[in-house]
Design an enzyme around this catalytic site. Structure first.
Site, PDB file in Angstrom:
ATOM      1  N   GLU A   1      35.808 -15.657  23.547  1.00  0.00           N
ATOM      2  CA  GLU A   1      36.732 -14.615  23.102  1.00  0.00           C
ATOM      3  C   GLU A   1      36.185 -13.252  23.506  1.00  0.00           C
ATOM      4  O   GLU A   1      35.124 -12.835  23.056  1.00  0.00           O
ATOM      5  CB  GLU A   1      36.929 -14.676  21.587  1.00  0.00           C
TER       6      GLU A   1
ATOM      7  N   CYS B   1      43.212 -11.556  17.554  1.00  0.00           N
ATOM      8  CA  CYS B   1      42.793 -12.953  17.619  1.00  0.00           C
ATOM      9  C   CYS B   1      43.911 -13.856  18.122  1.00  0.00           C
ATOM     10  O   CYS B   1      43.653 -14.978  18.555  1.00  0.00           O
ATOM     11  CB  CYS B   1      42.284 -13.425  16.256  1.00  0.00           C
TER      12      CYS B   1
ATOM     13  N   LYS C   1      37.429  -5.047   0.788  1.00  0.00           N
ATOM     14  CA  LYS C   1      36.438  -4.355   1.614  1.00  0.00           C
ATOM     15  C   LYS C   1      37.011  -4.143   3.008  1.00  0.00           C
ATOM     16  O   LYS C   1      37.196  -5.082   3.773  1.00  0.00           O
ATOM     17  CB  LYS C   1      35.130  -5.146   1.737  1.00  0.00           C
TER      18      LYS C   1
END
Length: 451
Positions: free
Chosen positions: A354, A263, A154
């Site tokens: 973050e 990340c 996906k």
């Protein structure tokens, strides 16, 4: 049927309309994958290896096409996008060596012989993020296929196009039909069904820590294995004895690459207090020289952010933030933002959460122990860098920092030949490296009696 309008983030033009996969189609894809997987797993390991090499060769022939598609869909600079497409090829080539190396063991026991086998899990669901659509997809599907599984992939809503093209290239290469299926759609429909479907035997998820926790909780209902690669707030630690010129000149690439939508971005820049002023003097021209612009331009180092919504989220962090200096970015259409350097306190939101954009917080530290404590004062532990000329210090700090991927005097995080993954709330499990196929297998133990 609902769909996603795919937007070019550099000029806000409409690229495509991608239909969503409905729930019933997910179940149908699982049923097809089950059948395809049985035949695939029954092939000789050498035949699976050859099929993966053909897939890699087909991707190699489409590197320019895939790169151009990523430039258009994700806003990645063309040089970065070429590397990403080549990385998919390289991951597939590396994985093609795995089918013939999934060696079990013969274990000495009394009364007979005992052997182990690495059996494929069956159907694997891979859910990938929007920031690196091609590369992160390959980390899941390549070793999963090598281990004898079928894969349902996906892609992210915002950036589905290269994943969809990889699904077509798999068929063009001769990979069996239904073995590798790409199902674009909503995470709440497609991704959720991967998690809840009893015949999807493992989930690989890359994305936010918040969503990753929900995925893990859903998998726990069926005791379903899950690999999670989640958020980060990584530290780039610069000691006073480091090569300050090199540390400063390379710092922009460590955090502003892919517009900070990474990340692994070293979004906390920890500098020994005694050299802070000098380091900032070196860093400012490096940031201002970081070229932000047209992703199709060969000299561009940073493109736009992926969407208007994400740009607004990043800019929201900068309200009243202590800005030291900024780089430059284009005006006009597109989701542009200038690279930004902040001088916050240690507990400011920008220094702890973050941001996932081209923003770095510079934080001074006093000594080695303080540097380690500051680096570890985060719920995350994904990557990081250490700059020092002292070998002993490099070893001590690398062992002391709670992070899954560290580099000393460089900013390397990802090689397909070495393991990748995080500590703490940055994730569970490891991807890439020589053992990448093992998490996609179950170890079966069989005892043969000599009686």
């Amino acid at each position: 049927m609902s769909s996603t309008t795919v937007i070019n983030p550099a000029d806000e033009s409409v690229i495509a309309e991608v239909p969503h996969t409905p729930l019933e189609a997910v179940d149908e894809a699982v049923a097809r994958a089950i059948i395809a997987q049985r035949s695939w797993a029954a092939l000789a390991p050498a035949d699976r290896a050859r099929a993966l090499r053909r897939f890699a060769e087909t991707v190699d022939g489409a590197v320019e096409e895939l790169a151009a598609l990523e430039v258009q869909n994700s806003g990645h600079p063309i040089g970065s996008a070429r590397w990403e497409a080549g990385h998919v090829r390289d991951v597939l080539n590396f994985a093609s060596g795995m089918p013939e190396r999934l060696n079990g063991a013969q274990i000495p026991v009394a009364g007979g012989i005992d052997v182990t086998f690495h059996e494929p899990l069956g159907v694997v669901g891979v859910i990938v993020p929007w920031n690196f659509p091609m590369t992160i997809a390959s980390w899941g599907f390549a070793p999963a296929l090598a281990a004898g599984n079928a894969v349902l992939l996906k892609p992210a809503d915002w950036t589905p196009l290269t994943a969809m093209r990889l699904g077509e290239l798999a068929l063009e290469s001769g990979l069996p039909e239904h073995l590798f299926q790409v199902l674009p759609g909503r995470g709440s429909v497609v991704g959720e069904r991967f998690v809840t479907h009893p015949e999807v035997r493992k989930i690989v998820f890359t994305g936010s820590t918040e969503v990753g926790k929900r995925v893990a909780a859903g998998c726990a209902e069926q005791v379903k294995p899950v690999t999670l690669e989640l958020g980060g707030k990584s530290a780039n630690i610069v000691f006073a004895d480091a090569d300050l010129e090199k540390a400063a000149s390379t710092a922009p690439g460590s955090v502003f690459d892919n517009a900070g939508q990474d990340c692994c971005a070293r979004s906390r820049l920890l500098v020994e207090r005694s050299v802070l002023e000098r380091f900032l003097e070196l860093l400012e021209p490096a940031v201002q020289a970081w070229k932000v612009g047209d992703p199709a331009d060969e000299t561009t180092e940073m493109g736009p952010l992926v969407s208007a919504a994400h740009r607004d989220s990043v800019l929201g962090f900068l309200d009243d933030a202590p800005v030291a200096f900024r780089g430059t970015a284009p005006d006009g259409a597109g989701y542009w933002m200038a690279p930004t350097v902040l001088l916050p306190s240690r507990d400011d939101r920008v220094a702890t959460e973050e941001i996932f954009g081209p923003v770095v917080s510079v934080l001074p530290f006093d000594d080695e122990a303080d540097a380690i404590a500051l680096a570890n004062s985060s719920i995350y532990g994904l990557s990081g860098s250490i700059w020092t000329r002292d070998l002993g210090r490099g070893i001590r700090v690398a062992r002391g920092v709670e992070s899954g991927n560290l580099s000393v005097n460089s900013h390397s995080s990802v090689r397909y030949t070495t393991p990748f993954g995080g500590m703490k709330q940055s994730g569970l499990g490891r991807e890439l490296g020589p053992d990448a196929a093992l998490p996609f297998t179950e170890t079966k133990n069989v005892f043969f009696s000599q009686e």
